[in-house]
Design a protein around this motif. Structure first.
Motif, PDB file in Angstrom:
ATOM      1  N   GLY A  68       8.898 -50.070  24.733  1.00 25.73           N
ATOM      2  CA  GLY A  68       9.258 -51.448  25.054  1.00 25.73           C
ATOM      3  C   GLY A  68       8.057 -52.287  25.462  1.00 25.73           C
ATOM      4  N   ARG A  69       8.317 -53.339  26.233  1.00 21.86           N
ATOM      5  CA  ARG A  69       7.269 -54.351  26.466  1.00 21.86           C
ATOM      6  C   ARG A  69       6.104 -53.843  27.299  1.00 21.86           C
ATOM      7  NH1 ARG A  69      11.422 -54.804  29.649  1.00 21.86           N
ATOM      8  NH2 ARG A  69      11.162 -55.254  31.866  1.00 21.86           N
ATOM      9  N   HIS A  70       6.302 -52.754  28.067  1.00 24.16           N
ATOM     10  CA  HIS A  70       5.186 -52.228  28.871  1.00 24.16           C
ATOM     11  C   HIS A  70       4.564 -50.975  28.259  1.00 24.16           C
ATOM     12  CE1 HIS A  70       5.137 -54.854  32.388  1.00 24.16           C
ATOM     13  NE2 HIS A  70       6.445 -54.944  32.233  1.00 24.16           N
ATOM     14  N   ALA A  71       4.957 -50.641  27.039  1.00 26.09           N
ATOM     15  CA  ALA A  71       4.432 -49.399  26.438  1.00 26.09           C
ATOM     16  C   ALA A  71       2.912 -49.403  26.451  1.00 26.09           C
ATOM     17  CB  ALA A  71       4.937 -49.273  25.003  1.00 26.09           C
ATOM     18  N   CYS A  72       2.346 -48.223  26.576  1.00 22.42           N
ATOM     19  CA  CYS A  72       0.896 -48.078  26.777  1.00 22.42           C
ATOM     20  C   CYS A  72       0.096 -48.611  25.580  1.00 22.42           C
ATOM     21  CB  CYS A  72       0.565 -46.603  26.980  1.00 22.42           C
ATOM     22  SG  CYS A  72      -1.190 -46.339  27.244  1.00 22.42           S
ATOM     23  N   PRO A  73      -0.766 -49.590  25.822  1.00 20.98           N
ATOM     24  CA  PRO A  73      -1.621 -50.058  24.730  1.00 20.98           C
ATOM     25  C   PRO A  73      -2.855 -49.177  24.536  1.00 20.98           C
ATOM     26  CG  PRO A  73      -1.966 -51.429  26.668  1.00 20.98           C
ATOM     27  CD  PRO A  73      -0.942 -50.400  27.055  1.00 20.98           C
ATOM     28  N   GLY A  74      -3.009 -48.167  25.404  1.00 17.13           N
ATOM     29  CA  GLY A  74      -4.186 -47.303  25.313  1.00 17.13           C
ATOM     30  C   GLY A  74      -3.868 -45.945  24.711  1.00 17.13           C
ATOM     31  N   GLU A  75      -2.679 -45.822  24.098  1.00 20.65           N
ATOM     32  CA  GLU A  75      -2.262 -44.487  23.626  1.00 20.65           C
ATOM     33  C   GLU A  75      -3.268 -43.836  22.682  1.00 20.65           C
ATOM     34  OE1 GLU A  75       1.652 -44.121  21.802  1.00 20.65           O
ATOM     35  OE2 GLU A  75       1.019 -42.287  20.781  1.00 20.65           O
ATOM     36  N   THR A  76      -3.710 -44.576  21.671  1.00 18.95           N
ATOM     37  CA  THR A  76      -4.586 -43.926  20.682  1.00 18.95           C
ATOM     38  C   THR A  76      -5.938 -43.576  21.320  1.00 18.95           C
ATOM     39  OG1 THR A  76      -5.239 -46.092  19.886  1.00 18.95           O
ATOM     40  CG2 THR A  76      -3.515 -44.949  18.634  1.00 18.95           C
ATOM     41  N   ILE A  77      -6.362 -44.389  22.279  1.00 22.34           N
ATOM     42  CA  ILE A  77      -7.626 -44.091  22.974  1.00 22.34           C
ATOM     43  C   ILE A  77      -7.445 -42.820  23.816  1.00 22.34           C
ATOM     44  CG2 ILE A  77      -9.264 -44.925  24.724  1.00 22.34           C
ATOM     45  CD1 ILE A  77      -8.546 -47.783  23.826  1.00 22.34           C
ATOM     46  N   ALA A  78      -6.328 -42.753  24.534  1.00 29.62           N
ATOM     47  CA  ALA A  78      -6.072 -41.587  25.387  1.00 29.62           C
ATOM     48  C   ALA A  78      -5.998 -40.312  24.551  1.00 29.62           C
ATOM     49  CB  ALA A  78      -4.766 -41.781  26.157  1.00 29.62           C
ATOM     50  N   ARG A  79      -5.351 -40.420  23.386  1.00 30.94           N
ATOM     51  CA  ARG A  79      -5.243 -39.210  22.549  1.00 30.94           C
ATOM     52  C   ARG A  79      -6.604 -38.838  21.972  1.00 30.94           C
ATOM     53  NH1 ARG A  79      -2.209 -39.719  18.164  1.00 30.94           N
ATOM     54  NH2 ARG A  79      -1.213 -41.741  18.382  1.00 30.94           N
ATOM     55  N   ALA A  80      -7.408 -39.862  21.636  1.00 33.88           N
ATOM     56  CA  ALA A  80      -8.738 -39.567  21.076  1.00 33.88           C
ATOM     57  C   ALA A  80      -9.634 -38.910  22.132  1.00 33.88           C
ATOM     58  CB  ALA A  80      -9.375 -40.860  20.563  1.00 33.88           C
ATOM     59  N   ILE A  81      -9.568 -39.400  23.364  1.00 39.40           N
ATOM     60  CA  ILE A  81     -10.384 -38.789  24.430  1.00 39.40           C
ATOM     61  C   ILE A  81      -9.953 -37.333  24.616  1.00 39.40           C
ATOM     62  CG2 ILE A  81     -10.953 -38.814  26.902  1.00 39.40           C
ATOM     63  CD1 ILE A  81     -10.494 -41.868  26.874  1.00 39.40           C
ATOM     64  N   THR A  82      -8.649 -37.135  24.710  1.00 40.31           N
ATOM     65  CA  THR A  82      -8.131 -35.775  24.921  1.00 40.31           C
ATOM     66  C   THR A  82      -8.540 -34.855  23.779  1.00 40.31           C
ATOM     67  OG1 THR A  82      -6.253 -36.722  26.093  1.00 40.31           O
ATOM     68  CG2 THR A  82      -6.022 -34.442  25.370  1.00 40.31           C
ATOM     69  N   ALA A  83      -8.383 -35.356  22.564  1.00 41.74           N
ATOM     70  CA  ALA A  83      -8.740 -34.535  21.394  1.00 41.74           C
ATOM     71  C   ALA A  83     -10.223 -34.179  21.443  1.00 41.74           C
ATOM     72  CB  ALA A  83      -8.399 -35.285  20.109  1.00 41.74           C
ATOM     73  N   GLY A  84     -11.069 -35.146  21.808  1.00 40.28           N
ATOM     74  CA  GLY A  84     -12.510 -34.889  21.868  1.00 40.28           C
ATOM     75  C   GLY A  84     -12.852 -33.825  22.897  1.00 40.28           C
ATOM     76  N   VAL A  85     -12.253 -33.953  24.072  1.00 42.72           N
ATOM     77  CA  VAL A  85     -12.560 -32.996  25.149  1.00 42.72           C
ATOM     78  C   VAL A  85     -12.071 -31.594  24.762  1.00 42.72           C
ATOM     79  CG1 VAL A  85     -12.041 -32.363  27.535  1.00 42.72           C
ATOM     80  CG2 VAL A  85     -12.543 -34.744  26.967  1.00 42.72           C
ATOM     81  N   VAL A  86     -10.866 -31.522  24.246  1.00 42.64           N
ATOM     82  CA  VAL A  86     -10.319 -30.195  23.904  1.00 42.64           C
ATOM     83  C   VAL A  86     -11.085 -29.604  22.720  1.00 42.64           C
ATOM     84  CG1 VAL A  86      -8.247 -28.915  23.235  1.00 42.64           C
ATOM     85  CG2 VAL A  86      -8.059 -30.819  24.850  1.00 42.64           C
ATOM     86  N   ALA A  87     -11.459 -30.446  21.760  1.00 42.59           N
ATOM     87  CA  ALA A  87     -12.259 -29.953  20.627  1.00 42.59           C
ATOM     88  C   ALA A  87     -13.586 -29.402  21.140  1.00 42.59           C
ATOM     89  CB  ALA A  87     -12.495 -31.077  19.613  1.00 42.59           C
TER      90      ALA A  87
END
Ligand code: HEM
Length: 414
Positions: free
Chosen positions: A360-379
């Motif tokens: 909805g209207r407050h959904a996270c606008p940083g989702e793809t950034i958060a997933r990219a950071i997580t993916a980078g760290v775990v990789a």
């Protein structure tokens, strides 16, 4: 709207825990579930309850099914802050409260819409592939410099590294103290913080604002992300507090615990699924599917809240002004109506909207950034040869009423 046609269902007054035998090891309530070793059977029971069930002890309505969660988050009569307390009393009128009052996350109506649009415009300049590569490179450096793996390295990967990446995106010079300053600031968001912690949070708010403000004063030298936010209409007036600097600071607070949770929960999942670690070693590009599935399966943000501004009928329950709803995102994430065999971890499943990032209207606008950071760290961790299945690796969960963040220790077998 009155309550006619919306009788409070008797069944909705029953919550699962009231009927749970003491012998079962379920969490006592949906807040304790966040840090429970395995909250998912309990969440399944919450989903089997009425769509909105009442927890009198917590004085909260509880929404756990995906459809109800989306309905609650989509209804403008349910707001992110209580009408009588737009800023927590503990910080109102003080530096951290001044930041809080300007956050898109904590506002509704025109103020929220305008700030959100500008934030989204700014974040749209971010190249998530670069974020991923930067996170992976930082992780490799951190692991390489540390010599032996230990709990401090894992904590630095989870907390300090995402802060550093966000600082890079904003153009803020990141020194080693930045993580600690952000940590001191976010104490203002917890009702459990002591007077000393709040005093510290105000100092941190002033410190962070000063650094961010310096970045926003010369339009010709502004980083692209900030420039877009200003052209998107965020108030960058000469003095702080202002809306621009507050929301830049908000990017750190939104990132901090949540991304640490996603990184930590990734480590836990790899510790339990050796086959998945093998797969990531063989096919490193599968990391993105892994993180997506992880964010559904064992998410970071487990719940959020909404406050009823005017009477609203949801799922046959007449919610009254002043009522509060606990929106259990982590329960909704495992709703079978959204993902078949939802309790099964499968990076190959069809990707659905991740409710841990809201809706909805407050959904996270940083989702793809958060997933990219997580993916980078775990990789970076996978590539380093880290032994996720090391029997010495143990974890508990850091105290929190809404974010699931493991705290790791290495213990020698007795
Ligand atoms: C794993 C990491 C993250 C998770 C799980 C997460 C989750 C969420 C959730 C659930 C919300 C909505 C809260 C609600 O509706 O009550 C939210 C809002 C928000 N998030 Fe994130 N977030 C993460 C990382 C980030 C990052 C990296 C950024 C920015 C760099 C960010 C920026 C924001 C902002 C600005 C909002 C407020 C949006 C609005 O109110 O319109 N988040 N996030």
């Amino acid at each position: 709207m009155d309550g006619e046609g919306c009788p409070t269902l008797l069944s909705s007054l029953h919550i699962f825990i009231a009927e749970t035998p003491m012998t079962q090891t379920y969490p006592m309530d949906p807040l304790q579930a966040v840090t429970h070793p395995n909250p998912y059977p309990y969440y399944a029971e919450l989903r089997r309850n009425a769509p909105l069930s009442r927890n009198d002890t917590l004085n909260l309505w509880v929404a756990a099914r995906a459809e109800t969660v989306r309905t609650v988050l989509g209804d403008e009569r349910l707001t992110v802050r209580p009408a009588n307390e737009p800023v927590p009393r503990t910080i109102a009128g003080q530096p951290a409260g001044e930041v809080f009052s300007r956050l898109a996350r904590m506002n509704e109506g025109n103020d929220h819409r305008a700030a959100r649009q500008a934030l989204i415009k700014g974040l749209s300049v971010v190249d998530t592939e670069s974020v991923f590569r930067s996170a992976r490179a930082h992780a490799a450096t951190l692991i390489g410099h540390s010599g032996a793996m230990n709990d401090e390295v894992l904590a630095a990967l989870a907390f300090a590294l995402p802060v550093r990446i966000v600082a890079e995106l904003i153009g803020l010079p990141a020194d080693d103290s930045l993580e600690a300053t952000v940590r001191r600031f976010i104490a203002c968001l917890s009702p459990a913080s002591s007077i000393e912690a709040l005093r510290d949070a105000h100092e941190a708010a002033l410190q962070l604002q000063a650094g961010l403000h310096a970045l926003t004063q010369d339009r010709s030298r502004m980083p692209a992300l900030i420039d877009r936010m200003v052209s998107g209409g965020l108030d960058a007036s000469a003095a702080v507090p202002n809306v621009l600097v507050s929301n830049l600071l908000g990017m750190f607070s939104q990132t901090f615990d949540a991304t640490a949770g996603l990184i930590g929960n990734s480590i836990v999942t790899l510790a339990r699924h050796a086959d998945v670690t093998e797969r990531l070693l063989d096919a490193p590009s599968d990391i993105h599917a892994f993180v997506h599935e992880l964010a559904r399966f064992d998410p970071a943000v487990h719940n959020t809240r909404r406050f009823v501004r005017e009477m609203v009928c949801i799922e046959g329950v007449a919610l009254q002004p002043g009522d509060a709803v606990l929106v259990v995102l982590a329960a909704a994430s495992r709703d079978e109506s959204v993902s078949a065999s939802a309790d099964h971890f499968s990076p190959d499943r069809e990707q659905v909207q991740l409710l841990t990032f809201g809706s909805g209207r407050h959904a996270c606008p940083g989702e793809t950034i958060a997933r990219a950071i997580t993916a980078g760290v775990v990789a970076g961790l996978v590539a380093s040869g880290f032994d996720f299945a090391d029997p010495a690796l143990h974890w508990t969960y850091r105290p929190s009423a809404n974010v699931r963040i493991p705290a790791f220790t290495f213990m020698d077998a007795a």
